[in-house]
Design a protein around this motif. Structure first.
Motif, PDB file in Angstrom:
ATOM      1  N   ARG A 272      42.001  73.376   8.755  1.00  0.00           N
ATOM      2  CA  ARG A 272      40.769  72.983   9.435  1.00  0.00           C
ATOM      3  C   ARG A 272      40.231  71.671   8.848  1.00  0.00           C
ATOM      4  O   ARG A 272      39.796  70.777   9.573  1.00  0.00           O
ATOM      5  N   GLY A 273      40.284  71.552   7.538  1.00  0.00           N
ATOM      6  CA  GLY A 273      39.829  70.323   6.897  1.00  0.00           C
ATOM      7  C   GLY A 273      40.664  69.120   7.280  1.00  0.00           C
ATOM      8  O   GLY A 273      40.141  68.013   7.465  1.00  0.00           O
TER       9      GLY A 273
ATOM     10  N   GLN B 260      46.119  59.149  16.094  1.00  0.00           N
ATOM     11  CA  GLN B 260      46.899  60.322  15.721  1.00  0.00           C
ATOM     12  C   GLN B 260      46.218  61.604  16.172  1.00  0.00           C
ATOM     13  O   GLN B 260      46.885  62.551  16.597  1.00  0.00           O
ATOM     14  N   LEU B 261      44.885  61.652  16.101  1.00  0.00           N
ATOM     15  CA  LEU B 261      44.174  62.845  16.546  1.00  0.00           C
ATOM     16  C   LEU B 261      44.336  63.054  18.044  1.00  0.00           C
ATOM     17  O   LEU B 261      44.577  64.175  18.502  1.00  0.00           O
ATOM     18  N   ALA B 262      44.195  61.995  18.824  1.00  0.00           N
ATOM     19  CA  ALA B 262      44.353  62.126  20.281  1.00  0.00           C
ATOM     20  C   ALA B 262      45.745  62.627  20.622  1.00  0.00           C
ATOM     21  O   ALA B 262      45.918  63.481  21.502  1.00  0.00           O
TER      22      ALA B 262
ATOM     23  N   ARG C 117      32.984  70.821  17.585  1.00  0.00           N
ATOM     24  CA  ARG C 117      32.543  69.423  17.620  1.00  0.00           C
ATOM     25  C   ARG C 117      33.724  68.492  17.881  1.00  0.00           C
ATOM     26  O   ARG C 117      33.611  67.506  18.620  1.00  0.00           O
ATOM     27  N   LEU C 118      34.854  68.813  17.262  1.00  0.00           N
ATOM     28  CA  LEU C 118      36.048  67.984  17.478  1.00  0.00           C
ATOM     29  C   LEU C 118      36.477  68.035  18.943  1.00  0.00           C
ATOM     30  O   LEU C 118      36.793  67.007  19.549  1.00  0.00           O
ATOM     31  N   VAL C 119      36.515  69.253  19.525  1.00  0.00           N
ATOM     32  CA  VAL C 119      36.893  69.398  20.934  1.00  0.00           C
ATOM     33  C   VAL C 119      35.879  68.683  21.824  1.00  0.00           C
ATOM     34  O   VAL C 119      36.240  68.000  22.793  1.00  0.00           O
TER      35      VAL C 119
ATOM     36  N   LEU D  46      40.954  64.103  10.513  1.00  0.00           N
ATOM     37  CA  LEU D  46      41.486  63.301  11.621  1.00  0.00           C
ATOM     38  C   LEU D  46      40.365  62.917  12.584  1.00  0.00           C
ATOM     39  O   LEU D  46      40.310  61.789  13.084  1.00  0.00           O
ATOM     40  N   GLY D  47      39.445  63.866  12.859  1.00  0.00           N
ATOM     41  CA  GLY D  47      38.348  63.578  13.775  1.00  0.00           C
ATOM     42  C   GLY D  47      37.415  62.513  13.237  1.00  0.00           C
ATOM     43  O   GLY D  47      36.921  61.670  13.990  1.00  0.00           O
ATOM     44  N   ARG D  48      37.173  62.534  11.938  1.00  0.00           N
ATOM     45  CA  ARG D  48      36.278  61.537  11.363  1.00  0.00           C
ATOM     46  C   ARG D  48      36.905  60.150  11.365  1.00  0.00           C
ATOM     47  O   ARG D  48      36.210  59.141  11.511  1.00  0.00           O
TER      48      ARG D  48
END
Length: 644
Positions: A326-327, A339-341, A363-365, A332-334
């Motif tokens: 999760r971390g 790469q996250l996309a 929040r990421l979604v 990646l989101g921050r």
């Protein structure tokens, strides 16, 4: 009077081979485990002992037997009687019966696994300055113990185990098989292992780091390892660590979508010896997008050493590893990286499954995962920025029904019909109570459509009555409204609750008496029906309203109904298919009949009689007011008998 249990060793061996161990190949693991534990025990008193393990295959022994040598602590004659001849007794437990953490084995049954491939086991062992002891065990339950004669004394402490193969099991002892199995189970051991002088132990373990190794070099090494072991080049790697369980490892992120229903298995080592390649339950269920290789010193194996014992420590490890993944996702989101996309494009199911219960993942979604909407693909955050409240449909079918009509009425709608998405949209207020979320059903949309003015509604009433009679047998309610787009003649609206009631009523008709009563109690008081909304702005619908021919009206209504079903991606029942055929063939027949009728719009001119040389045709008879002109022969009328 007390008695002592007797053990049928043949029955025990059958139990091990058919119910405890998955394959006879585990005998190599058990032999190496005993050898490594013996070396660990010797190091307690002699820390400087390096120790090693050597296999001699039948190719080296020359007599068809397999031998394994270790430079461990060895056994005395008393220990041989106590340990080798007592099933379940282990030297690797403390005075209270608990497993000693420095040892791999715990259960005292490891040597018995050798009876899966051998009829006879010979143990040649020496501890310290004590004499060498020879123990021979047989598959029928007998054993022999004696002190070795002077010419067979071991030159140093340690143990040699010799296996004489059972008939038809010789292939399990050949050099190639033993080397493969020793490499499988023991390649990460810190103690040198050889088979016929070929090394088994490999280079650094995946979870190890070397300050002299660059990040690029380590990523390349891990990618090579994942390709060799798991068969894929990882999308990314995540280092794992749970100090409480003495656990270190690496998670390899799959480069392609994973099926959540597929069994997720990981490669787990216990004190650097492979426990199993298919350990389940190491990670939370939502983490099906990774494959892990880990080493642990504290987690407990089952007796078969092919699974982990489910206890509170394993539960803590599962939660800690889930937090680590999760971390990584949060990081990646921050960073907002591409790469996250790409990761979400591949593994959105896992992230959405986690986001159902985890605010950070939600929040990421919310920020990164694009949803289908009737305004294009947008993230939920983008949708709120543009339109404010989030209106959504909880099923794909409902979205398909209302998307275009809602867009024409300036109602933006999110399609939340895919897995987990309805729960995620409904949970948005958990992130911020100011977020407005509303489920939009087909019934809600119907209330948004423009009603007809009273005068028009009065003129439509006869048609509406005929249409309702026509569709009563389909269980459909008919109404006429004015809405955009004008090109859409009819809209079929079916919400989830109505669909459920329809399904229950259908099952009620097909069920026996008992189930009919049960289902009847569920449908009692519910008479909701799907709606067919005809668009008064559509020219075809207005033409059908004013046609004045009841039979033609019935055919038109049936055709519009089936077309609305198809546009809404609804399945056709047999009665719907029959309506499709009836309306199509009926309308086609009426059109063809109209095309073959005599034309009444262009009668023959009275001022121009037929030409002498061209007799009148059947469709243009001679005028009665003026007799036809005669030809040169007065006795021969113009035209043939057939023309007349």
């Amino acid at each position: 009077m007390g008695y002592t249990f007797h053990v049928d060793l043949r029955g025990i061996v059958d139990l091990l081979s058919h119910h405890l161990y998955a394959s006879p190949q585990v005998y190599v693991r058990e032999l190496m485990q005993n050898a490594v534990d013996a070396i660990a025990a010797r190091r307690i008193g002699e820390p400087g002992v390096r120790g090693d393990v050597r296999f001699e295959s039948p190719t080296s022994t020359g007599d068809g037997t397999l031998r394994i040598h270790d430079s461990g602590i060895g056994l005395t004659e008393e220990q041989v009687h106590e340990l080798l001849a007592t099933i379940g007794r282990s030297s690797k437990r403390d005075d209270f019966g608990f497993a000693r953490q420095e040892f791999l084995g715990q259960f005292g049954i490891g040597l018995l696994s050798c009876f899966l491939v051998a009829d006879e086991i010979r143990v040649w062992t020496r501890q310290g300055d004590a004499p060498t002891v020879e123990w021979t065990g047989y598959a029928d339950g007998r054993y022999e113990v004696e002190l070795a004669p002077a010419d067979r004394q071991r030159p140093e402490p340690g143990t040699t185990v010799t296996l004489a193969p059972r008939r038809d099991m010789e292939h399990w002892l050949d050099a190639e098989t033993v080397h493969r199995l020793a490499a499988l189970y023991g390649s990460m051991l810190p103690i040198p292992v050889r088979v016929d002088d070929l090394p088994v132990t490999a280079g650094p373990a995946p979870w190890e780091t070397d300050p002299a190794e660059s990040g690029l070099a380590r990523r390349s090494r891990l990618a090579t390892y994942a390709q060799e072991v798991f068969g894929f080049t990882p999308f990314a790697t995540v280092d794992l660590a749970v100090p409480e369980a003495g656990l270190r490892g690496v998670a390899f992120v799959l480069p392609a979508p994973a099926n959540p229903a597929t069994r997720v298995a990981h490669r787990v080592y216990l004190k650097r010896m492979l426990l199993s390649e298919s350990i389940e339950g190491l990670l939370p269920e939502w983490a099906f997008f990774v494959r892990c290789v880990v080493d642990t010193s504290e987690l407990r194996p089952t007796a078969s050493r092919e699974a982990l014992y489910e206890d509170s420590l394993l539960e803590q490890v599962r939660e800690a590893l889930g937090d680590r993944l999760r971390g990584w996702l949060t990081q990646l989101g921050r960073s907002g990286s591409q790469q996250l996309a790409e990761f979400l494009r591949i593994h959105h199911l896992g992230v959405k499954a986690l986001a159902v219960h985890d605010d950070e993942m939600l929040r990421l979604v919310d920020q990164w995962w694009p949803f289908d909407t009737n305004q294009g693909r947008l993230t939920l955050a983008e949708f709120r920025d543009r339109f404010g409240a989030v209106r959504y449909t909880p099923s794909v079918d409902e979205f398909r029904q209302i998307a275009s009509v809602a867009a024409a009425q300036s109602i933006p709608v999110v399609n939340a019909g895919y897995v987990y998405e309805a729960e995620l949209v409904a949970r948005l207020p958990d992130l911020d109570p100011a977020i407005q979320v509303e489920a939009l059903s087909s019934t809600d949309l119907a209330a948004e459509l423009e009603p007809l003015d009273p005068a028009t509604a009065l003129t439509v009433r006869p048609f509406l009555a005929t249409a309702q009679r026509t569709l009563d047998r389909f269980g459909v309610e008919v109404q006429v409204n004015a809405f955009d787009p004008i090109s859409l003649p009819a809209l079929y609206l079916l919400d989830g609750d109505t669909a459920l009631q329809m399904d229950l009523r259908q099952r009620q008709q097909e069920a026996d008496e008992t189930w009919t009563a049960i289902l009847g109690s569920l449908t009692a008081g519910h008479d909701d029906r799907p709606r067919l909304v005809l668009n008064h702005r559509n020219p075809l619908v207005r033409q059908a309203i004013g046609v004045g021919d009841e039979q033609l009206t019935v055919l038109a209504v049936e055709g519009l109904y089936v077309q609305a079903l198809l546009l809404g991606h609804q399945p056709l029942r047999p009665v719907d298919t029959a309506a499709l055929n009836q309306s199509f063939l009926g309308l086609l027949g009426r059109a063809m009949a109209a095309g073959t009728e005599p034309s009444k719009s262009e009668p023959p001119s009275k001022s121009e009689p037929p030409s002498k040389s061209e007799p009148p045709s059947k469709s243009e008879p001679p005028s009665k007011s003026e007799p036809p002109l005669k030809s040169e022969s007065e006795s021969e009328p113009s035209g043939s008998e057939e023309d007349r």
